[in-house]
Design a protein around this motif. Structure first.
Motif: not given
Length: 185
Positions: A80-85, A99-107
């Motif tokens: 999960r860490h690797v994918a997020l990074l 924006e990265v954080k919000e976009g990732i969290n929303n999707l």
């Protein structure tokens, strides 16, 4: 014509870029140095001509502090860490960390983390192929469906990243060619 050859070779390499999907990421947890090395290997073509590092230990630590990624468990980082990074390293080129954080969290909230990450990889590869075709002067036959609203930010962001890296490479090649011509004049 050397610049055309260099650009064509770079385009060929990027056209075959494959971002690892969720199931292709390491199953075993990794230490920080291993994670940074792995991300550099996966994304090397994106940042081949940049002087600065694409990902550092300090950046990873900051992402943890900003709660962009979860804290490591016993100093180890999961799939999960690797994918997020991977997603963060690419997307931060054109959007803010918030924006990265919000976009990732929303999707991820709508479709789940695994689906969201795999979708991101597919969209990034598709955007690159499309922009590279345009850079080579090919005509695009665009027949596309409406983009679901929750997917719109990712679709546009991946396209913007693809445009940005092609612009940077083209300018670099053109600048080098201009300097060579000036030196030979």
């Amino acid at each position: 014509m050397k610049h055309n050859e260099e650009m064509n070779e770079w385009c060929r390499q990027l056209e075959h870029l494959h971002l690892p999907r969720w199931n292709e990421l390491p199953e075993l947890d990794l230490y920080m140095d291993q994670v940074v090395t792995l991300i550099e290997r996966y994304l090397g073509l994106f940042f081949a001509d940049k002087q600065e590092k694409m990902l550092t230990k300090s950046m990873v630590n900051n992402y943890v502090k900003l709660q962009l990624i979860p804290a490591p468990v016993k100093k180890q980082y999961s799939r999960r860490h690797v994918a997020l990074l991977i997603a963060i390293t690419i997307l931060k080129q054109i959007v803010t960390i918030k924006e990265v954080k919000e976009g990732i969290n929303n999707l991820a909230r709508v479709h789940g983390e695994k689906w969201a990450y795999n979708y991101f990889c597919e969209e990034m590869e598709n955007a690159l192929k499309q922009v590279l075709r345009q850079a080579k002067g090919e005509v695009l036959d665009e027949k596309s469906d409406a983009i679901p609203f929750e997917e719109l930010p990712l679709k546009l962001a991946t396209h913007a990243v693809a445009c940005k890296i092609v612009v940077e490479k083209t300018v670099q090649i053109q600048s080098l060619e201009t300097r060579n011509q000036e030196m030979n004049a």
